[in-house]
Enzyme design. Sequence first.
Site, PDB file in Angstrom:
ATOM      1  N   GLY A   1       0.814  -1.219   0.000  1.00 39.51           N
ATOM      2  CA  GLY A   1       0.000   0.000   0.000  1.00 39.51           C
ATOM      3  C   GLY A   1       0.842   1.260   0.000  1.00 39.51           C
ATOM      4  CD  GLU A   3       9.427  14.856  -0.778  1.00 48.46           C
ATOM      5  OE1 GLU A   3      10.268  15.731  -1.027  1.00 48.46           O
ATOM      6  OE2 GLU A   3       8.885  14.692   0.319  1.00 48.46           O
ATOM      7  CB  ALA A   4      10.370  15.294  -8.216  1.00 45.99           C
ATOM      8  CE  LYS A  39      10.236  17.863 -11.907  1.00 47.33           C
ATOM      9  NZ  LYS A  39      10.419  16.409 -11.791  1.00 47.33           N
ATOM     10  CB  THR A  55      11.751   7.959 -14.405  1.00 47.82           C
ATOM     11  OG1 THR A  55      12.914   7.536 -13.676  1.00 47.82           O
ATOM     12  CG2 THR A  55      12.154   8.957 -15.452  1.00 47.82           C
TER      13      THR A  55
END
Length: 520
Positions: A36, A72-73, A101, A368
């Site tokens: 999860g 986080e990106a 972003k 990615t």
Amino acid sequence: MHFRHGRCGIDERRCAGRGGEAVEAARRTRVVVVGGGTAGWMTAAALATLAPRAASVHLIESAEIGIVGVGEATLPHLRAFITRLGIDEAAFMAETHATFKLGIEFRDFGAIGDRYIHPFGTFGRPLAGVAFHHYWLRRRAAGAVRPIGDYSMGVVAAEASRFARPGPDADDLANGFGYAYQFDATRFAPFLRAHAEARGAQRSEGIVVDVERDPSTGDVAAVVLADGRRIEGDLFVDCSGFRALLIGQTMEAAWEDWSQWLPCDRAVAAPCASPPGGIEPFTRATAMTAGWRWRIPLTHRVGNGYVYSSAHLSDDEARAGLVAALEAPPLAEPRLLRFRAGRRSRSWVGNVLSVGLASGFLEPLESTSIYLAQMAITQLIEHFPDRHVTDADRDGFNATVDAEYDRIREFLILHYHATTRDDSPFWDHVRTMTIPDSLAEKMALWRETAQVSRYSHGLFLEPSWVAVYLGQGIVPTGWDPRADLPEAAGLDRALAGLHAGIANAAAAMPDHRAYLATTA
Ligand SMILES: Cc1cc2nc3c(=O)[nH]c(=O)nc-3n(C[C@H](O)[C@H](O)[C@H](O)COP(=O)(O)OP(=O)(O)OC[C@H]3O[C@@H](n4cnc5c(N)ncnc54)[C@H](O)[C@@H]3O)c2cc1C
């Protein structure tokens, strides 16, 4: 892969003699998701929303084991995922403390002191069917151009810390960029959990301690939890993270190790307080002695981490290096994460399919990983199998996943290999290492002709390669001869006009922080 939604692929006897609803339920593929984290809840939310008549979803997770909790990106593709699931962007952003972003700023990669932005968007616009960078290269040779980033809306807006969602007119240069999100990774999975559970996904808390297999097929029949509960399924999605409980431990899908090209295998991560003032609408990657450091601005804090090669740097040195580089004291003790670069030789074996870290990991230099999970989920949904999965189904899925991983791998290697840095054993290693032939061929083509090898599908198309090649100092000696046709003065006027148009459009955008306050 075959699309066979309409057909009842299960044992017809299970359907016989039942009422409509029971038949419907019996026809559904019982999907068990193990894990999860971001991957698990993305899978569960997508299936529950997009395939409710084809699949029932049961997710198992363990608070005791926890999730990776970094990541986080993201890439612009996540917007399509959110939209397709009917998620309200503003609610999602508020819940995850997200910022917009526009790309990634790379510092000190090609050489110490270098910086460039890899934007989500293009540079200039093509002329007579020839990509902008060919004209730019021609005029660069004459010393008559600005840096290539000055002709990119994404770069110019990012550098000015400005943001507004692009408008619908794709021909308008001011709309020539895409955007993604930066968010608090610990909040994304719980957000998706609420979405999935509201659409019927079932959840069990517990640790999987045993896996039962069908002796005749080798498929997984059920997983058994520590408290004795047994959960049966038709299709098992392994989202157990680096543990790879089902795809690795049970189905024994081999691991392809890529650490010879991507030697970073650890990270230390720590948040710090946001500085006063603007919020940059981009992720920053700064090259360090033995890897690189990320900086991801969120609305309530800044996420930071040092990704490094343990063969070249100790954990203590990495921690100290990270803390010393922070703009404010860490808000928590730096966390150590271990990983390996590579992927499973097959992501789908038997009735076990892996999504997320269980299927592979390429370090987060180009953000990615969540994209790769999304891509696998999209594949699964678009070709949702009935209970008779064929070898062709699996082969098709595995071939797509492999192609995506391989392309990203090459693009990441480029960031390390295209350097003149010789200031540490780490940079000496990546600068001089033997790279895959396919990448060597791409680089040779670029150096001579300024052509970027074309993909039929997959991530990182021409503008991305142009950004990194030029950003890291690989300037081609030639360009498309058609770029020599326009008269120089006219070309220079067009370039100047292009830059002025972009600069004006960016100046008209709101400040990113102010825009966030009105929209998220
Ligand atoms: C240093 C670092 C930085 C990263 N940065 C980015 C980034 O910027 N962008 C990006 O896209 N990606 C990034 N990633 C990757 C990203 O974090 C992951 O892709 C994403 O979090 C998905 O993880 P996951 O769900 O596959 O695994 P996890 O988060 O590890 O979840 C695994 C789940 O499986 C459960 N589980 C495991 N074993 C059992 C068991 N026996 N029984 C029951 N449950 C079990 C756990 O409880 C957990 O719920 C980064 C990764 C690392 C390591």
